[in-house]
Scaffold this motif. Sequence first.
Motif, PDB file in Angstrom:
ATOM      1  N   SER A  22     -14.943   2.329  25.187  1.00  0.00           N
ATOM      2  CA  SER A  22     -14.524   3.311  24.175  1.00  0.00           C
ATOM      3  C   SER A  22     -14.486   2.737  22.754  1.00  0.00           C
ATOM      4  N   GLU A  27     -15.287   4.031  15.933  1.00  0.00           N
ATOM      5  CA  GLU A  27     -15.689   4.249  14.538  1.00  0.00           C
ATOM      6  C   GLU A  27     -16.289   5.639  14.305  1.00  0.00           C
ATOM      7  N   PHE A  33      -8.619   4.104  24.838  1.00  0.00           N
ATOM      8  CA  PHE A  33      -7.610   4.407  25.861  1.00  0.00           C
ATOM      9  C   PHE A  33      -6.359   3.552  25.709  1.00  0.00           C
ATOM     10  N   ARG A  34      -6.595   2.236  25.580  1.00  0.00           N
ATOM     11  CA  ARG A  34      -5.462   1.315  25.528  1.00  0.00           C
ATOM     12  C   ARG A  34      -5.259   0.837  24.095  1.00  0.00           C
ATOM     13  N   TYR A  65      -8.268  17.433  28.615  1.00  0.00           N
ATOM     14  CA  TYR A  65      -9.727  17.356  28.506  1.00  0.00           C
ATOM     15  C   TYR A  65     -10.268  18.321  27.459  1.00  0.00           C
ATOM     16  N   ARG A  68      -9.856  16.632  24.193  1.00  0.00           N
ATOM     17  CA  ARG A  68     -10.835  15.554  23.988  1.00  0.00           C
ATOM     18  C   ARG A  68     -12.235  16.098  23.772  1.00  0.00           C
ATOM     19  N   HIS A 117     -18.873   6.422  34.319  1.00  0.00           N
ATOM     20  CA  HIS A 117     -17.663   7.241  34.505  1.00  0.00           C
ATOM     21  C   HIS A 117     -17.921   8.724  34.265  1.00  0.00           C
ATOM     22  N   GLY A 160      -9.253   5.595  41.439  1.00  0.00           N
ATOM     23  CA  GLY A 160      -9.292   5.757  42.890  1.00  0.00           C
ATOM     24  C   GLY A 160     -10.542   6.446  43.390  1.00  0.00           C
ATOM     25  N   GLU A 161     -11.411   6.892  42.465  1.00  0.00           N
ATOM     26  CA  GLU A 161     -12.642   7.571  42.873  1.00  0.00           C
ATOM     27  C   GLU A 161     -13.831   6.622  42.758  1.00  0.00           C
ATOM     28  N   THR A 186     -14.980  -2.914  25.007  1.00  0.00           N
ATOM     29  CA  THR A 186     -14.216  -2.580  26.219  1.00  0.00           C
ATOM     30  C   THR A 186     -13.135  -3.623  26.464  1.00  0.00           C
ATOM     31  N   SER A 187     -11.976  -3.167  26.932  1.00  0.00           N
ATOM     32  CA  SER A 187     -10.897  -4.110  27.239  1.00  0.00           C
ATOM     33  C   SER A 187     -11.198  -4.859  28.532  1.00  0.00           C
ATOM     34  N   GLN A 191     -11.968  -1.812  36.809  1.00  0.00           N
ATOM     35  CA  GLN A 191     -13.013  -2.191  37.764  1.00  0.00           C
ATOM     36  C   GLN A 191     -13.754  -0.950  38.260  1.00  0.00           C
ATOM     37  N   ASN A 211     -15.958  -7.325  20.021  1.00  0.00           N
ATOM     38  CA  ASN A 211     -14.706  -6.591  20.183  1.00  0.00           C
ATOM     39  C   ASN A 211     -13.775  -6.971  19.038  1.00  0.00           C
ATOM     40  N   ALA A 229     -17.893  -2.970  16.264  1.00  0.00           N
ATOM     41  CA  ALA A 229     -19.276  -2.862  16.746  1.00  0.00           C
ATOM     42  C   ALA A 229     -20.207  -2.225  15.719  1.00  0.00           C
TER      43      ALA A 229
HETATM   44  C1  BJW Z   1     -13.435  -2.115  19.436  1.00  0.00           C
HETATM   45  C2  BJW Z   1     -13.449  -1.303  18.327  1.00  0.00           C
HETATM   46  C3  BJW Z   1     -14.566  -1.412  17.509  1.00  0.00           C
HETATM   47  C4  BJW Z   1     -11.656  -0.857  19.390  1.00  0.00           C
HETATM   48  N1  BJW Z   1     -15.544  -2.270  17.812  1.00  0.00           N
HETATM   49  N2  BJW Z   1     -14.406  -2.970  19.709  1.00  0.00           N
HETATM   50  C5  BJW Z   1      -6.517  -3.768  41.190  1.00  0.00           C
HETATM   51  C6  BJW Z   1      -7.505  -4.692  41.013  1.00  0.00           C
HETATM   52  C7  BJW Z   1      -8.796  -4.294  40.822  1.00  0.00           C
HETATM   53  C8  BJW Z   1      -9.121  -2.957  40.809  1.00  0.00           C
HETATM   54  C9  BJW Z   1      -8.142  -2.037  40.997  1.00  0.00           C
HETATM   55  C10 BJW Z   1      -6.865  -2.433  41.198  1.00  0.00           C
HETATM   56  N3  BJW Z   1      -6.093  -1.328  41.350  1.00  0.00           N
HETATM   57  C11 BJW Z   1      -6.880  -0.245  41.254  1.00  0.00           C
HETATM   58  C12 BJW Z   1      -8.125  -0.669  41.028  1.00  0.00           C
HETATM   59  C13 BJW Z   1      -9.279   0.151  40.829  1.00  0.00           C
HETATM   60  C14 BJW Z   1      -9.251   0.857  39.494  1.00  0.00           C
HETATM   61  C15 BJW Z   1      -8.950  -0.132  38.366  1.00  0.00           C
HETATM   62  O1  BJW Z   1      -9.790  -0.834  37.873  1.00  0.00           O
HETATM   63  N4  BJW Z   1      -7.703  -0.169  37.918  1.00  0.00           N
HETATM   64  C16 BJW Z   1      -7.290  -1.155  36.899  1.00  0.00           C
HETATM   65  C17 BJW Z   1      -6.701  -0.426  35.690  1.00  0.00           C
HETATM   66  C18 BJW Z   1      -6.370  -2.118  37.527  1.00  0.00           C
HETATM   67  N5  BJW Z   1     -10.586   1.370  39.346  1.00  0.00           N
HETATM   68  C19 BJW Z   1     -10.928   2.535  39.889  1.00  0.00           C
HETATM   69  O2  BJW Z   1     -10.149   3.248  40.477  1.00  0.00           O
HETATM   70  C20 BJW Z   1     -12.401   2.906  39.774  1.00  0.00           C
HETATM   71  N6  BJW Z   1     -12.919   3.263  41.027  1.00  0.00           N
HETATM   72  C21 BJW Z   1     -13.009   2.385  42.032  1.00  0.00           C
HETATM   73  O3  BJW Z   1     -12.631   1.244  41.931  1.00  0.00           O
HETATM   74  O4  BJW Z   1     -13.561   2.926  43.170  1.00  0.00           O
HETATM   75  C22 BJW Z   1     -13.511   2.156  44.356  1.00  0.00           C
HETATM   76  C23 BJW Z   1     -12.195   2.466  44.997  1.00  0.00           C
HETATM   77  C24 BJW Z   1     -11.994   3.713  45.472  1.00  0.00           C
HETATM   78  C25 BJW Z   1     -10.773   4.009  46.100  1.00  0.00           C
HETATM   79  C26 BJW Z   1      -9.784   3.039  46.190  1.00  0.00           C
HETATM   80  C27 BJW Z   1     -10.007   1.775  45.664  1.00  0.00           C
HETATM   81  C28 BJW Z   1     -11.245   1.489  45.061  1.00  0.00           C
HETATM   82  C29 BJW Z   1     -12.557   4.124  38.874  1.00  0.00           C
HETATM   83  C30 BJW Z   1     -12.194   3.838  37.462  1.00  0.00           C
HETATM   84  C31 BJW Z   1     -12.305   5.115  36.637  1.00  0.00           C
HETATM   85  C32 BJW Z   1     -11.839   4.904  35.225  1.00  0.00           C
HETATM   86  N7  BJW Z   1     -11.748   6.165  34.592  1.00  0.00           N
HETATM   87  C33 BJW Z   1     -11.412   6.228  33.180  1.00  0.00           C
HETATM   88  C34 BJW Z   1     -11.268   7.715  32.796  1.00  0.00           C
HETATM   89  C35 BJW Z   1     -12.655   8.359  32.737  1.00  0.00           C
HETATM   90  C36 BJW Z   1     -12.601   9.787  32.429  1.00  0.00           C
HETATM   91  C37 BJW Z   1     -12.086  10.083  31.044  1.00  0.00           C
HETATM   92  O5  BJW Z   1     -12.618   9.608  30.025  1.00  0.00           O
HETATM   93  O6  BJW Z   1     -11.135  10.833  30.972  1.00  0.00           O
HETATM   94  O7  BJW Z   1     -12.426   5.594  32.402  1.00  0.00           O
HETATM   95  S1  BJW Z   1      -9.935   5.300  32.750  1.00  0.00           S
HETATM   96  C38 BJW Z   1     -10.530   4.744  31.190  1.00  0.00           C
HETATM   97  O8  BJW Z   1     -10.692   3.310  31.204  1.00  0.00           O
HETATM   98  C39 BJW Z   1     -11.957   5.330  31.055  1.00  0.00           C
HETATM   99  C40 BJW Z   1     -12.706   4.175  30.441  1.00  0.00           C
HETATM  100  O9  BJW Z   1     -14.091   4.331  30.660  1.00  0.00           O
HETATM  101  C41 BJW Z   1     -12.091   2.991  31.121  1.00  0.00           C
HETATM  102  C42 BJW Z   1     -12.297   1.702  30.366  1.00  0.00           C
HETATM  103  O10 BJW Z   1     -11.646   1.723  29.150  1.00  0.00           O
HETATM  104  P1  BJW Z   1     -12.324   1.026  27.867  1.00  0.00           P
HETATM  105  O11 BJW Z   1     -13.538   1.765  27.490  1.00  0.00           O
HETATM  106  O12 BJW Z   1     -12.449  -0.413  28.108  1.00  0.00           O
HETATM  107  O13 BJW Z   1     -11.250   1.365  26.754  1.00  0.00           O
HETATM  108  P2  BJW Z   1      -9.961   0.504  26.289  1.00  0.00           P
HETATM  109  O14 BJW Z   1      -9.129   1.410  25.449  1.00  0.00           O
HETATM  110  O15 BJW Z   1      -9.298  -0.122  27.435  1.00  0.00           O
HETATM  111  O16 BJW Z   1     -10.550  -0.650  25.388  1.00  0.00           O
HETATM  112  C43 BJW Z   1     -11.158  -0.391  24.135  1.00  0.00           C
HETATM  113  C44 BJW Z   1     -11.573  -1.735  23.563  1.00  0.00           C
HETATM  114  O17 BJW Z   1     -12.312  -1.492  22.367  1.00  0.00           O
HETATM  115  C45 BJW Z   1     -10.411  -2.646  23.188  1.00  0.00           C
HETATM  116  O18 BJW Z   1     -10.649  -3.933  23.738  1.00  0.00           O
HETATM  117  C46 BJW Z   1     -10.451  -2.696  21.671  1.00  0.00           C
HETATM  118  O19 BJW Z   1     -10.052  -3.949  21.143  1.00  0.00           O
HETATM  119  C47 BJW Z   1     -11.907  -2.447  21.392  1.00  0.00           C
HETATM  120  N8  BJW Z   1     -12.249  -1.852  20.100  1.00  0.00           N
HETATM  121  N9  BJW Z   1     -12.281  -0.575  18.295  1.00  0.00           N
HETATM  122  C48 BJW Z   1     -15.408  -3.056  18.915  1.00  0.00           C
HETATM  123  N10 BJW Z   1     -14.656  -0.668  16.372  1.00  0.00           N
END
Ligand code: BJW
Length: 243
Positions: A22, A27, A33-34, A65, A68, A117, A160-161, A186-187, A191, A211, A229
């Motif tokens: 995200s 920009e 998200f976080r 939604y 958003r 996603h 969880g999906e 991405t943070s 996973q 990042n 970025a």
């Molecule tokens: C800049 C900037 C600039 C700012 N330039 N940089 C324990 C261990 C391991 C895994 C798991 C666990 N417990 C549960 C899980 C699995 C879970 C998971 O990973 N959880 C963790 C949180 C612990 N994952 C899942 O459930 C996934 N599915 C899965 O694993 O299936 C198998 C399974 C099935 C059943 C049971 C078990 C396993 C699915 C994950 C789905 C994530 N969905 C979301 C919502 C999508 C829909 C929506 O948009 O509404 O996806 S959550 C949210 O997080 C969204 C994002 O795509 C995703 C990642 O976030 P992102 O993009 O990294 O954003 P931020 O905010 O975190 O970071 C932004 C970054 O940008 C920061 O670092 C800033 O510094 C930076 N930044 N400005 C450059 N200008």
Amino acid sequence: MISNSLISRMKQARCIAVLTGSGISAESGIPTFRGKQGLWKQYRPQELASNAGFINDPELVWEWYAMRREIIGSVSCNTGHKALARMEDFVPEFWLITQNVDGLHQQAGSKNVLELHGNIMRNRCTVCGAVSPDTSSGSSKGLPTCPCGGLLRPDVVWFGESLPADSLHLAFKASKKCDVFLCIGTSAEVQPAASLPIIAKESGAWVVEINTETTAVTSHVDESFNKPAGQMLPGLVKAVWGS
Ligand code: BJW
Ligand code: ZN
């Protein structure tokens, strides 16, 4: 400072894979998200981005939604998205793996995009599974339904999906074979997307992070650029390919 060694690695690369989150759309005006300004500061993730949350309160989830979609519909791709679209033209094999659901990479002209996603501008029927482009906001006129009568949900991947199998398979394959892997905005906390830069590194790629903050993968990458970025990427493309 972009080193000569990075320039030559990228120029000589037969395959480049990019993972975006995200932060690349921040920009453009889309909240991440976080972090301090993140969406999760105002909402609880498990209430909004999970099937259990949707079953419990579909109106609340649809409201979130709809809000958003409105933001995403009113913004445009930025210089970071556009630089990645240009990069694709210079590299023999280029994979843009995104966790984002906003479609801004495609708007910028990127072609080989793997959406891990889903896409927020599509709906999916919770009964028959039919996918359709969004035509109703859901919140103002009650909950949106499919012609089959089933409740519609956004066609995104919640906690969880499973991720879309084809895209995930290609993302793993690209991460294993690429010469250079860029991890952007991405943070790396979610996973399985967060494991892709690690897999790339273990498979011998040169891994570069862009990042504004340090992340879960910063200590694992070869080079880190602490810059937005949209500022970093145009300069990187120009330094490597002169365009
Ligand atoms: C800049 C900037 C600039 C700012 N330039 N940089 C324990 C261990 C391991 C895994 C798991 C666990 N417990 C549960 C899980 C699995 C879970 C998971 O990973 N959880 C963790 C949180 C612990 N994952 C899942 O459930 C996934 N599915 C899965 O694993 O299936 C198998 C399974 C099935 C059943 C049971 C078990 C396993 C699915 C994950 C789905 C994530 N969905 C979301 C919502 C999508 C829909 C929506 O948009 O509404 O996806 S959550 C949210 O997080 C969204 C994002 O795509 C995703 C990642 O976030 P992102 O993009 O990294 O954003 P931020 O905010 O975190 O970071 C932004 C970054 O940008 C920061 O670092 C800033 O510094 C930076 N930044 N400005 C450059 N200008
Ligand atoms: Zn249906």
